[in-house]
Scaffold this motif. Sequence first.
Motif, PDB file in Angstrom:
ATOM      1  N   PRO A 134     -40.220  10.000 -29.587  1.00 10.84           N
ATOM      2  CA  PRO A 134     -39.903  10.935 -28.501  1.00 10.84           C
ATOM      3  C   PRO A 134     -38.798  10.364 -28.176  1.00 10.84           C
ATOM      4  O   PRO A 134     -37.016  10.947 -27.902  1.00 10.84           O
ATOM      5  N   GLU A 135     -38.860   9.281 -27.405  1.00  9.44           N
ATOM      6  CA  GLU A 135     -37.581   7.964 -26.614  1.00  9.44           C
ATOM      7  C   GLU A 135     -36.811   8.224 -28.270  1.00  9.44           C
ATOM      8  O   GLU A 135     -35.265   7.630 -27.264  1.00  9.44           O
ATOM      9  N   ALA A 136     -37.360   7.609 -28.664  1.00  9.59           N
ATOM     10  CA  ALA A 136     -35.535   7.766 -29.754  1.00  9.59           C
ATOM     11  C   ALA A 136     -35.054   8.336 -30.122  1.00  9.59           C
ATOM     12  O   ALA A 136     -33.759   8.863 -30.629  1.00  9.59           O
ATOM     13  N   LEU A 137     -35.508  10.203 -30.405  1.00 15.46           N
ATOM     14  CA  LEU A 137     -35.047  10.760 -31.033  1.00 15.46           C
ATOM     15  C   LEU A 137     -34.332  11.161 -29.701  1.00 15.46           C
ATOM     16  O   LEU A 137     -33.473  11.531 -29.918  1.00 15.46           O
ATOM     17  N   ARG A 138     -34.398  11.801 -28.165  1.00 20.81           N
ATOM     18  CA  ARG A 138     -33.396  11.946 -27.712  1.00 20.81           C
ATOM     19  C   ARG A 138     -32.232  10.777 -27.228  1.00 20.81           C
ATOM     20  O   ARG A 138     -31.489  11.834 -26.714  1.00 20.81           O
ATOM     21  N   ALA A 139     -32.503   9.160 -27.817  1.00 24.16           N
ATOM     22  CA  ALA A 139     -31.314   8.872 -26.983  1.00 24.16           C
ATOM     23  C   ALA A 139     -30.603   9.197 -28.663  1.00 24.16           C
ATOM     24  O   ALA A 139     -29.409   9.100 -28.216  1.00 24.16           O
ATOM     25  N   LEU A 140     -30.991   9.946 -29.653  1.00 22.77           N
ATOM     26  CA  LEU A 140     -29.870   9.369 -30.628  1.00 22.77           C
ATOM     27  C   LEU A 140     -29.373  11.248 -30.618  1.00 22.77           C
ATOM     28  O   LEU A 140     -28.217  10.955 -30.865  1.00 22.77           O
ATOM     29  N   LEU A 141     -30.413  11.605 -29.509  1.00 23.10           N
ATOM     30  CA  LEU A 141     -29.396  13.389 -29.721  1.00 23.10           C
ATOM     31  C   LEU A 141     -28.502  13.460 -28.932  1.00 23.10           C
ATOM     32  O   LEU A 141     -27.532  14.617 -28.579  1.00 23.10           O
ATOM     33  N   GLU A 142     -29.187  12.381 -27.180  1.00 25.50           N
ATOM     34  CA  GLU A 142     -27.646  12.730 -26.912  1.00 25.50           C
ATOM     35  C   GLU A 142     -26.270  11.709 -26.984  1.00 25.50           C
ATOM     36  O   GLU A 142     -25.392  12.367 -26.370  1.00 25.50           O
ATOM     37  N   LYS A 143     -26.024  11.556 -28.269  1.00 28.07           N
ATOM     38  CA  LYS A 143     -25.456  10.813 -28.896  1.00 28.07           C
ATOM     39  C   LYS A 143     -24.589  11.640 -29.712  1.00 28.07           C
ATOM     40  O   LYS A 143     -23.499  11.530 -30.417  1.00 28.07           O
ATOM     41  N   LEU A 144     -25.167  12.783 -30.301  1.00 26.11           N
ATOM     42  CA  LEU A 144     -24.835  13.971 -30.903  1.00 26.11           C
ATOM     43  C   LEU A 144     -24.026  15.400 -30.467  1.00 26.11           C
ATOM     44  O   LEU A 144     -24.757  15.366 -29.169  1.00 26.11           O
ATOM     45  N   SER A 145     -23.573  15.827 -30.861  1.00 25.23           N
ATOM     46  CA  SER A 145     -22.887  17.512 -30.171  1.00 25.23           C
ATOM     47  C   SER A 145     -22.397  18.199 -31.631  1.00 25.23           C
ATOM     48  O   SER A 145     -22.654  18.106 -32.896  1.00 25.23           O
ATOM     49  N   GLY A 146     -23.387  19.464 -31.752  1.00 25.93           N
ATOM     50  CA  GLY A 146     -22.854  20.489 -32.443  1.00 25.93           C
ATOM     51  C   GLY A 146     -24.063  20.834 -33.512  1.00 25.93           C
ATOM     52  O   GLY A 146     -25.213  19.782 -32.609  1.00 25.93           O
ATOM     53  N   PRO A 147     -24.590  21.348 -34.508  1.00 29.58           N
ATOM     54  CA  PRO A 147     -25.478  22.188 -35.225  1.00 29.58           C
ATOM     55  C   PRO A 147     -26.227  21.086 -35.452  1.00 29.58           C
ATOM     56  O   PRO A 147     -25.712  19.676 -36.450  1.00 29.58           O
ATOM     57  N   THR A 148     -27.781  21.126 -35.206  1.00 23.15           N
ATOM     58  CA  THR A 148     -28.615  19.658 -35.630  1.00 23.15           C
ATOM     59  C   THR A 148     -30.198  20.376 -36.566  1.00 23.15           C
ATOM     60  O   THR A 148     -30.571  21.064 -35.773  1.00 23.15           O
ATOM     61  N   ILE A 149     -29.770  19.631 -37.437  1.00 19.56           N
ATOM     62  CA  ILE A 149     -31.740  19.630 -38.166  1.00 19.56           C
ATOM     63  C   ILE A 149     -32.366  19.169 -37.881  1.00 19.56           C
ATOM     64  O   ILE A 149     -31.754  17.892 -38.239  1.00 19.56           O
ATOM     65  N   ILE A 150     -33.280  18.837 -37.357  1.00 21.33           N
ATOM     66  CA  ILE A 150     -34.599  17.884 -37.081  1.00 21.33           C
ATOM     67  C   ILE A 150     -35.819  18.219 -37.791  1.00 21.33           C
ATOM     68  O   ILE A 150     -36.069  18.569 -37.854  1.00 21.33           O
ATOM     69  N   CYS A 151     -36.330  16.970 -38.430  1.00 21.43           N
ATOM     70  CA  CYS A 151     -37.283  16.736 -39.926  1.00 21.43           C
ATOM     71  C   CYS A 151     -38.367  16.083 -38.597  1.00 21.43           C
ATOM     72  O   CYS A 151     -38.220  15.159 -39.089  1.00 21.43           O
ATOM     73  N   SER A 152     -38.924  16.970 -38.789  1.00 14.41           N
ATOM     74  CA  SER A 152     -40.560  16.012 -38.540  1.00 14.41           C
ATOM     75  C   SER A 152     -41.639  15.571 -39.216  1.00 14.41           C
ATOM     76  O   SER A 152     -41.793  17.420 -39.717  1.00 14.41           O
ATOM     77  N   GLN A 153     -43.328  15.837 -39.188  1.00 13.17           N
ATOM     78  CA  GLN A 153     -43.825  15.896 -39.742  1.00 13.17           C
ATOM     79  C   GLN A 153     -45.647  16.093 -39.339  1.00 13.17           C
ATOM     80  O   GLN A 153     -45.889  15.073 -38.470  1.00 13.17           O
ATOM     81  N   ALA A 154     -45.814  17.137 -39.364  1.00 13.73           N
ATOM     82  CA  ALA A 154     -47.579  17.059 -38.812  1.00 13.73           C
ATOM     83  C   ALA A 154     -48.827  16.506 -40.040  1.00 13.73           C
ATOM     84  O   ALA A 154     -47.941  17.608 -41.056  1.00 13.73           O
ATOM     85  N   GLY A 155     -48.581  15.511 -40.455  1.00 13.29           N
ATOM     86  CA  GLY A 155     -49.564  15.235 -41.282  1.00 13.29           C
ATOM     87  C   GLY A 155     -49.203  13.799 -42.340  1.00 13.29           C
ATOM     88  O   GLY A 155     -48.272  14.421 -43.459  1.00 13.29           O
ATOM     89  N   ASN A 156     -48.334  12.576 -41.890  1.00  6.15           N
ATOM     90  CA  ASN A 156     -47.736  11.431 -42.352  1.00  6.15           C
ATOM     91  C   ASN A 156     -49.194  11.609 -43.861  1.00  6.15           C
ATOM     92  O   ASN A 156     -49.822  11.107 -43.988  1.00  6.15           O
ATOM     93  N   VAL A 157     -47.997  11.207 -45.011  1.00  5.44           N
ATOM     94  CA  VAL A 157     -47.904  10.725 -46.251  1.00  5.44           C
ATOM     95  C   VAL A 157     -49.536   9.684 -47.090  1.00  5.44           C
ATOM     96  O   VAL A 157     -50.198  10.000 -47.523  1.00  5.44           O
ATOM     97  N   ASN A 158     -49.044   8.668 -45.499  1.00  8.54           N
ATOM     98  CA  ASN A 158     -50.086   7.392 -46.009  1.00  8.54           C
ATOM     99  C   ASN A 158     -50.958   7.590 -44.702  1.00  8.54           C
ATOM    100  O   ASN A 158     -52.042   7.534 -45.517  1.00  8.54           O
ATOM    101  N   THR A 159     -50.523   7.999 -43.542  1.00  9.23           N
ATOM    102  CA  THR A 159     -51.879   7.541 -42.356  1.00  9.23           C
ATOM    103  C   THR A 159     -53.004   8.938 -42.363  1.00  9.23           C
ATOM    104  O   THR A 159     -53.453   9.121 -41.353  1.00  9.23           O
ATOM    105  N   GLY A 160     -52.134  10.147 -42.558  1.00  9.99           N
ATOM    106  CA  GLY A 160     -52.283  11.569 -41.889  1.00  9.99           C
ATOM    107  C   GLY A 160     -51.832  12.030 -40.229  1.00  9.99           C
ATOM    108  O   GLY A 160     -52.287  12.884 -39.909  1.00  9.99           O
ATOM    109  N   ALA A 161     -51.778  10.644 -39.985  1.00  6.95           N
ATOM    110  CA  ALA A 161     -50.864  11.325 -38.246  1.00  6.95           C
ATOM    111  C   ALA A 161     -49.524  12.319 -38.162  1.00  6.95           C
ATOM    112  O   ALA A 161     -49.130  12.377 -39.139  1.00  6.95           O
ATOM    113  N   ILE A 162     -49.123  12.550 -36.949  1.00  9.65           N
ATOM    114  CA  ILE A 162     -49.410  13.861 -36.316  1.00  9.65           C
ATOM    115  C   ILE A 162     -48.113  13.216 -35.466  1.00  9.65           C
ATOM    116  O   ILE A 162     -48.351  12.415 -33.839  1.00  9.65           O
ATOM    117  N   ASP A 163     -46.601  14.227 -35.492  1.00 10.54           N
ATOM    118  CA  ASP A 163     -45.924  13.497 -34.781  1.00 10.54           C
ATOM    119  C   ASP A 163     -46.177  14.201 -33.157  1.00 10.54           C
ATOM    120  O   ASP A 163     -47.247  15.359 -33.264  1.00 10.54           O
TER     121      ASP A 163
END
Length: 456
Positions: free
Chosen positions: A211-240
């Motif tokens: 999350p902190e990496a996402l926040r840092a990136l978004l702080e540098k951006l402006s305008g329309p934004t799409i974020i792609c997260s995942q629930a279930g990493n194809v390797n580990t099953g980990a959920i964001d």
Amino acid sequence: MPVDEPLLDRARQHAVRFLESLPDRHVGVRADRDTLLRGLSVPLSDDGEAAAAVVDALAAGADRGLIASAGPRYFGFVIGGTLPVSIAADWLTTVWDQNSGIYVTSPAASVVEDIVREWVLELLDLPRTSGVGFVTGCQMANFTALAAARHGVLRRAGWNVEERGLAGAPAVNLVVSAESHITVISSMRLLGFGTAALQPVETDDQGRMKPEALRALLEKLSGPTIICSQAGNVNTGAIDPMPELAAIAHEHEAWLHVDGAFGLWARASRSLRPLIDGVEFADSWATDAHKWLNVPYDSGIVIVRDSAAHRASMTVAAAYLEQTAGVERDEIDWVPEFSRRGRAFPLYAAIRHLGRRGVEAMIDRGCARAKQMAELLRKDSRVEILTDVVLNQVLVRFGRSDELTRAVVTRVQRDGTCWLGGTTWHGLAAMRISVSNWMTSEEDVERSASAILRSI
Ligand SMILES: Cc1ncc(COP(=O)(O)O)c(C=O)c1O
């Protein structure tokens, strides 16, 4: 036209024999390409052949090239099996041969989609007014959701992308997890964004977006934004970490998409639910039914909170189409396809048969078997389980060696007791085990773990 019952019976017998063979069948392939070609390839004839002979020849010629991925000891990729009730409904779907594009071409298919739409939203506990589309798989679910996202964020910026295209449109920031599934990337490509525009966000040792990496990136951006997260990493099953990601996305008025090909089904389980709390705050979700819900290929589901954006991104009109203007559902309003199979019939059968508790039990069982596999393997000192087993995925490494790990994967595949694939996890070769079949028993896991340990 008389119904050729003997022909249909013959096909049924071949099907039953295949299903009966699944529990004991050599799981992997048993013939090479040349052998399969020799068994199936005939010169194209002028006058064709008798139907029964063709069905027999197909069944015999394909047999050794069929993978028992519908069986209980197939742990490759993330491939589900088929519940008997969904096979039966799929057979009916084929026989009914409905074009499920608009209400007029099959009122039954349309109504069944309406019903399954409500059931799916209830099972996954997602906003009940969302748009839902039934597509071929999570690739198309991701594509459709991201088309809706493209519409939604550009509309807010005063741009109608369906009408005007992307040339000259306000730039859209495309933020993806560094662990995004390849189908998210290809969806972006198909939507005309180009992969060079994607901005990856760092993930942790389990493959979750930071999350902190996402926040840092978004702080540098402006305008329309799409974020792609995942629930279930194809390797580990980990959920964001969904609550954090959703809060950050909302602060920046970004569209949050969730690729939940298999992981989204954790929503259906009371015990797994805390892992995936917060996912309901996203804007769109993509998932599969041919994976963990165990309906036959091909079956994916797209869900979009803003149903108007969803519909606007997909709908088409033509003078000859008798589309409805009322409550009836025209399926093409929610998917990229036009003529299409009645994909919701097997879904209807599976969900009605299992009920809420049945779906939950199937998901819980897959996770329990994955944990059992990890525990059995872990007892051997040469085995390392690389990540937490949170859902149905297990990542295994042998002798701290890439070479040995790859060799074990190959030996297990040849042995045929079970089948699983290899992957590379953060630079290390690993064996990847996915338990996605409703049939997999404790005994199947024991047999498979023994076969794996024998292959070290
Ligand atoms: C996380 C994730 N997203 C998307 C997909 C693509 O799904 P499909 O093959 O059904 O299109 C997969 C397939 O394994 C996946 O695991």
